[in-house]
Design a protein around this motif. Structure first.
Motif, PDB file in Angstrom:
ATOM      1  N   ILE A 174       0.827  -1.211   0.000  1.00 39.09           N
ATOM      2  CA  ILE A 174       0.000   0.000   0.000  1.00 39.09           C
ATOM      3  C   ILE A 174       0.864   1.266   0.000  1.00 39.09           C
ATOM      4  O   ILE A 174       0.598   2.224  -0.712  1.00 39.09           O
ATOM      5  CB  ILE A 174      -0.952   0.021   1.229  1.00 39.09           C
ATOM      6  CG1 ILE A 174      -1.789  -1.266   1.280  1.00 39.09           C
ATOM      7  CG2 ILE A 174      -1.831   1.254   1.210  1.00 39.09           C
ATOM      8  CD1 ILE A 174      -2.906  -1.359   0.290  1.00 39.09           C
ATOM      9  N   ILE A 175       1.923   1.224   0.805  1.00 41.66           N
ATOM     10  CA  ILE A 175       2.747   2.435   0.907  1.00 41.66           C
ATOM     11  C   ILE A 175       3.436   2.723  -0.426  1.00 41.66           C
ATOM     12  O   ILE A 175       3.821   3.852  -0.718  1.00 41.66           O
ATOM     13  CB  ILE A 175       3.728   2.336   2.107  1.00 41.66           C
ATOM     14  CG1 ILE A 175       2.905   2.329   3.405  1.00 41.66           C
ATOM     15  CG2 ILE A 175       4.692   3.512   2.148  1.00 41.66           C
ATOM     16  CD1 ILE A 175       3.699   2.097   4.658  1.00 41.66           C
ATOM     17  N   LEU A 194       4.727   6.265  -5.375  1.00 40.21           N
ATOM     18  CA  LEU A 194       4.403   6.779  -6.708  1.00 40.21           C
ATOM     19  C   LEU A 194       4.239   8.302  -6.672  1.00 40.21           C
ATOM     20  O   LEU A 194       4.767   9.021  -7.518  1.00 40.21           O
ATOM     21  CB  LEU A 194       3.103   6.116  -7.196  1.00 40.21           C
ATOM     22  CG  LEU A 194       2.685   6.425  -8.625  1.00 40.21           C
ATOM     23  CD1 LEU A 194       3.672   5.804  -9.604  1.00 40.21           C
ATOM     24  CD2 LEU A 194       1.274   5.901  -8.903  1.00 40.21           C
ATOM     25  N   GLU A 195       3.529   8.765  -5.651  1.00 47.14           N
ATOM     26  CA  GLU A 195       3.334  10.216  -5.513  1.00 47.14           C
ATOM     27  C   GLU A 195       4.676  10.907  -5.275  1.00 47.14           C
ATOM     28  O   GLU A 195       4.972  11.954  -5.875  1.00 47.14           O
ATOM     29  CB  GLU A 195       2.390  10.522  -4.351  1.00 47.14           C
ATOM     30  CG  GLU A 195       2.124  12.017  -4.184  1.00 47.14           C
ATOM     31  CD  GLU A 195       1.250  12.329  -2.978  1.00 47.14           C
ATOM     32  OE1 GLU A 195       1.524  11.785  -1.887  1.00 47.14           O
ATOM     33  OE2 GLU A 195       0.294  13.111  -3.132  1.00 47.14           O
ATOM     34  N   GLY A 247       8.932  14.295  -6.989  1.00 43.95           N
ATOM     35  CA  GLY A 247      10.384  14.436  -7.096  1.00 43.95           C
ATOM     36  C   GLY A 247      10.808  14.900  -8.479  1.00 43.95           C
ATOM     37  O   GLY A 247      11.719  15.716  -8.627  1.00 43.95           O
ATOM     38  N   ILE A 248      10.129  14.363  -9.496  1.00 51.10           N
ATOM     39  CA  ILE A 248      10.515  14.717 -10.865  1.00 51.10           C
ATOM     40  C   ILE A 248      10.039  16.119 -11.223  1.00 51.10           C
ATOM     41  O   ILE A 248      10.778  16.907 -11.830  1.00 51.10           O
ATOM     42  CB  ILE A 248       9.943  13.692 -11.865  1.00 51.10           C
ATOM     43  CG1 ILE A 248      10.563  12.308 -11.607  1.00 51.10           C
ATOM     44  CG2 ILE A 248      10.226  14.121 -13.306  1.00 51.10           C
ATOM     45  CD1 ILE A 248       9.918  11.188 -12.382  1.00 51.10           C
ATOM     46  N   ILE A 283       1.083  15.698  -5.097  1.00 51.67           N
ATOM     47  CA  ILE A 283       0.371  15.897  -6.343  1.00 51.67           C
ATOM     48  C   ILE A 283      -1.030  15.283  -6.323  1.00 51.67           C
ATOM     49  O   ILE A 283      -1.947  15.757  -6.979  1.00 51.67           O
ATOM     50  CB  ILE A 283       1.206  15.305  -7.524  1.00 51.67           C
ATOM     51  CG1 ILE A 283       0.528  15.528  -8.889  1.00 51.67           C
ATOM     52  CG2 ILE A 283       1.418  13.828  -7.374  1.00 51.67           C
ATOM     53  CD1 ILE A 283       1.002  16.770  -9.573  1.00 51.67           C
ATOM     54  N   PHE A 284      -1.193  14.206  -5.544  1.00 53.87           N
ATOM     55  CA  PHE A 284      -2.506  13.531  -5.519  1.00 53.87           C
ATOM     56  C   PHE A 284      -3.499  14.204  -4.576  1.00 53.87           C
ATOM     57  O   PHE A 284      -4.624  13.737  -4.418  1.00 53.87           O
ATOM     58  CB  PHE A 284      -2.353  12.060  -5.095  1.00 53.87           C
ATOM     59  CG  PHE A 284      -1.561  11.226  -6.065  1.00 53.87           C
ATOM     60  CD1 PHE A 284      -1.438  11.610  -7.403  1.00 53.87           C
ATOM     61  CD2 PHE A 284      -0.963  10.046  -5.653  1.00 53.87           C
ATOM     62  CE1 PHE A 284      -0.709  10.836  -8.299  1.00 53.87           C
ATOM     63  CE2 PHE A 284      -0.236   9.264  -6.540  1.00 53.87           C
ATOM     64  CZ  PHE A 284      -0.104   9.655  -7.869  1.00 53.87           C
ATOM     65  N   SER A 285      -3.070  15.283  -3.910  1.00 51.53           N
ATOM     66  CA  SER A 285      -3.922  15.827  -2.843  1.00 51.53           C
ATOM     67  C   SER A 285      -5.240  16.366  -3.375  1.00 51.53           C
ATOM     68  O   SER A 285      -6.198  16.536  -2.625  1.00 51.53           O
ATOM     69  CB  SER A 285      -3.184  16.912  -2.057  1.00 51.53           C
ATOM     70  OG  SER A 285      -2.779  17.939  -2.947  1.00 51.53           O
ATOM     71  N   GLY A 286      -5.319  16.586  -4.686  1.00 53.55           N
ATOM     72  CA  GLY A 286      -6.580  17.027  -5.276  1.00 53.55           C
ATOM     73  C   GLY A 286      -7.691  15.995  -5.183  1.00 53.55           C
ATOM     74  O   GLY A 286      -8.857  16.285  -5.456  1.00 53.55           O
TER      75      GLY A 286
END
Lengths: 441, 264
Positions: A78-79, A84-85, A90-91, A97-100
């Motif tokens: 799961i982590i 991925l986020e 990082g890039i 970025i997923f906080s939306g």
């Protein structure tokens, strides 16, 4: 893109590239084994993989270790969503970025936090079990040296990674609460809401340094750990899946048939065979194939994949009747020896080319005859393995080499063979007396 | 055997143009070992009682090849197997019952690839089938009422072929108290005889496997240790003797228990 993003991208590409390079080598080594047909039965195989690897069905046969392992396993899977986020952030230099995703994001972050604590708990329990020295299967000779250190490295790295992850979240939340510019309020933090207040006294720049430091420690740690897997028993987290998929589907009692022997025996028993016939042309060039196995190249690729899938938990050995009663045999050692020898053969290929012979072999230099002859072929080790490794196949193939290539059976077994050949029974009774029991009371 | 119970051979059957419904594969232990012969006879009595038309191969039977195969002597195994298959196919045998899990495993699983395809049942499965079909009606009886019985799973019946329930269902018919060892069924501990160990000295260690297993069984204080394999029977009997418990605890085959309950 800032300099940090470029450094991140380089680290990511280097880590993934190095990992791929190492995996290719392991794949090459596994394919040094003999071909066995494992095709077909995809449905049944997927079911076994889903139950045993994905569902951890055999792990939980030992409840404490099983549940703790499930924590680490679920946490790991799961982590990875969070990773991925982190990689995207990082890039591209974004933050969370997923906080939306809103509520779903809250739920995800909350579950990561809880899981991280459970992983920490499990690692501490596992470390205590190993440092405690009370569990016999962790204190056996074959684990001395590198294997023990390997286990400690894995557990401590996981502790550090989870620590960094939770520190990152705590600092992030503290910054969110301070209203720091880059740190928009996002996520729900069931654990960090307790730890963030401890950081309240820190300055904003101090918190940012802590958050960034933990962020980098966490992701670089993961990338390094990724490249640790192929040299460690921890590679099981990847191979557990293909290895259970390729589980032998026959009854455990059925030992494989040796086609090559069948051809010879059929010829021997054929009354029409010409005893003076010239030997048939060998079917292929290259060295004559042996009866049984002397070295890793004589085993099947599945046996070799088994060796790379082994995480040295020792449940096989703990169930082995020979080992329980003090004999030299340890099924776990059979798997560790197979892997160690295969790695050695692989290094030889890297250094000296494909046809190099170092004069060593699995049988003799790694596994002794005494170990092999202690086996009762009871299949307890096969049953016990949480990732369906089969040490028995290797033991039997090595015995076959001893018996058929080197005539090295224990003396009593030679008498048994003679009795079977002459009397049709393993004891020295006359075949003519076989029905005598029916005349007795 | 008594006068009433005949043990016909396949050759005799063929001479009389008769076809048995099942071949009883006796096995080497069942043919020659004094203790195992009692199991053989108990099974014959049960077959007779249930009016099963059976036959044996007699002197045409030979070692299944199991110990050779487990030891790694594939040549000897295949020679034995192919000779036996010639005999069995010659008699057009379809169904086989055997009281030896090693013969059972070998004939059932390893003969097909060498051209021998038969429906092979372990005697506990076969007896259960007789009961299910109403051909054998165990009375339960008083012989074992309330006695403590524990079942030792033979590796080549249990783990190797997943036959765990047939012997236990038969034991339940005895009206006895069935108690399980911690290491039972798929976790059953070997008696120490498998893998051709029966025919050699054990390797150096600090204990014999059969002592370890007998200790575990005796801890349950059973009146009977039941098993379904002639080799397990030998190992467990020796183990019980080692603890001087042979007066309190008997080692019996499931077939013997059923035969005794039936006053056979």
């Amino acid at each position: 893109m800032g300099i940090a993003n470029i450094i991140f991208l380089i680290a990511l590409i280097a880590a993934v590239g190095a990992f791929a390079f190492q995996v290719r080598k392991i794949r090459r080594n596994i394919l040094l084994g003999k071909d066995v047909d494992m095709s077909g039965n995809a449905g049944e195989r997927f079911k076994i993989m889903a139950r045993v690897a994905l569902g951890q069905s055999k792990m939980v046969k030992r409840p404490l270790a099983g549940i703790m392992h499930v924590f680490i396993y679920v946490g790991f899977v799961i982590i990875n969503l969070e990773v991925l986020e982190i990689i995207i952030d990082g890039i591209f230099g974004t933050h969370r970025i997923f906080s939306g995703m809103g509520l779903a994001y809250d739920a995800l972050i909350a579950s990561f936090e809880v899981l991280a604590v459970l992983v920490l708990l499990a690692c501490i329990v596992f470390l205590a079990r190993r440092y405690g020295g009370q569990i016999r299967r962790f204190e056996m000779k074959e684990l001395f040296g590198w294997p023990k250190n390997d286990a400690y490295i894995i557990l401590w790295v996981e502790v550090i990674l989870m620590g960094a992850f939770l520190t990152m979240n705590a600092a992030d939340l503290a910054l969110q609460q301070k209203g720091s510019a880059h740190y928009t309020e996002a996520g729900s933090y069931p654990v960090s809401s307790f730890t963030a207040p401890l950081l309240a006294g820190m300055s904003e720049s101090g918190l940012i340094a802590l958050e960034r430091g933990a962020w980098w420690a966490h992701i670089l740690g993961i990338l390094l750990f990724l490249n640790y897997l192929p040299i460690s028993k921890h590679f099981h987290i990847i191979l557990a899946f293909p290895n259970t998929y390729f589980t032998r589907l026959k009854p455990m009692g059925e030992f494989n048939n040796m086609e090559k022997v069948k051809k010879e025996v059929e010829l021997m028993m054929d009354p029409n065979a010409d005893p003076y016939a010239a030997p048939a042309e060998p079917e292929s060039e290259g060295p004559q194939e042996k009866f049984g196995a002397k070295d890793v190249g004589d085993l099947s690729w599945k046996n070799l994949m088994d060796a790379y899938s082994c995480t040295e938990c020792g449940r096989c050995t703990a169930e082995c009747p020979a080992n329980i009663t003090g004999k030299l045999l340890s099924p776990r050692k059979i798997m560790m020896d197979t892997r160690d020898r295969l790695e050695e053969v692989g290094r030889n290929i890297d250094k000296h080319g494909k046809d190099y012979d170092d004069g060593k072999s699995l049988l003799g230099d790694y596994i002794t005859e005494e170990e092999l002859w202690a086996c009762t072929t009871c299949n307890a080790c096969v049953q016990a393995c949480p990732v369906n490794i089969n040490p028995l196949e290797i033991i039997v193939d090595l015995r076959r080499y001893l018996v058929m290539e080197e005539s090295k059976s224990p003396t009593e077994l030679n008498s048994m063979y003679t009795n079977v050949e002459n009397n049709g029974a393993p004891w020295a009774f006359a075949q003519a007396d076989r029905l005598k029991w029916a005349e007795e009371d | 055997m008594s006068e009433q119970v005949k043990v016909p051979t396949m050759a005799e059957m063929l001479a009389a143009s008769e076809v048995p419904e099942v071949l009883f594969w006796v096995g080497c232990a069942g043919s020659f070992d004094d203790r195992a012969k009692k199991i053989t006879k108990a099974l014959v009595k049960i077959l007779h009682k249930a009016s099963v038309k059976f036959a044996v191969l007699g002197t045409e039977e030979s070692c299944s090849g199991d110990p050779a195969k487990r030891a790694g002597n594939e040549f000897l195994f295949q020679m034995q197997a192919m000779m036996n298959i010639q005999v069995l196919n010659g008699y057009e045998v379809k169904n086989i019952v055997t009281a030896c899990p090693h013969c059972f495993n070998t004939l059932k699983n390893e003969y097909p690839e060498l051209g021998g395809n038969y429906k092979v049942l372990h005697h506990t499965q076969f007896i259960r089938q007789l009961i299910d079909e109403g051909r054998l009606k165990p009375k339960g009886g008083q012989a074992f009422k309330g006695k403590r019985i524990t079942f030792h799973d033979p590796c080549y019946l249990g783990r190797a072929n997943s036959v765990f329930e047939a012997p236990r269902e038969l034991l339940e018919k005895l009206d006895a108290e069935l108690v399980e060892m911690k290491r039972c069924k798929s976790k059953g501990l070997c008696c120490g005889a498998g893998g051709a160990q029966m025919f050699k000295e054990a390797e150096k260690g600090n204990k014999e496997v059969n002592i370890e297993r007998s200790e575990e069984a005796l801890a349950l204080k059973p009146q009977i240790i039941a098993t379904g394999c002639p080799f397990c029977n030998t190992m467990m009997t020796d183990g019980v003797k080692n603890f001087n418990k042979e007066d309190e605890t008997k080692v019996m085959d499931v077939a013997e228990l059923i035969a005794q309950a039936e006053d056979l």
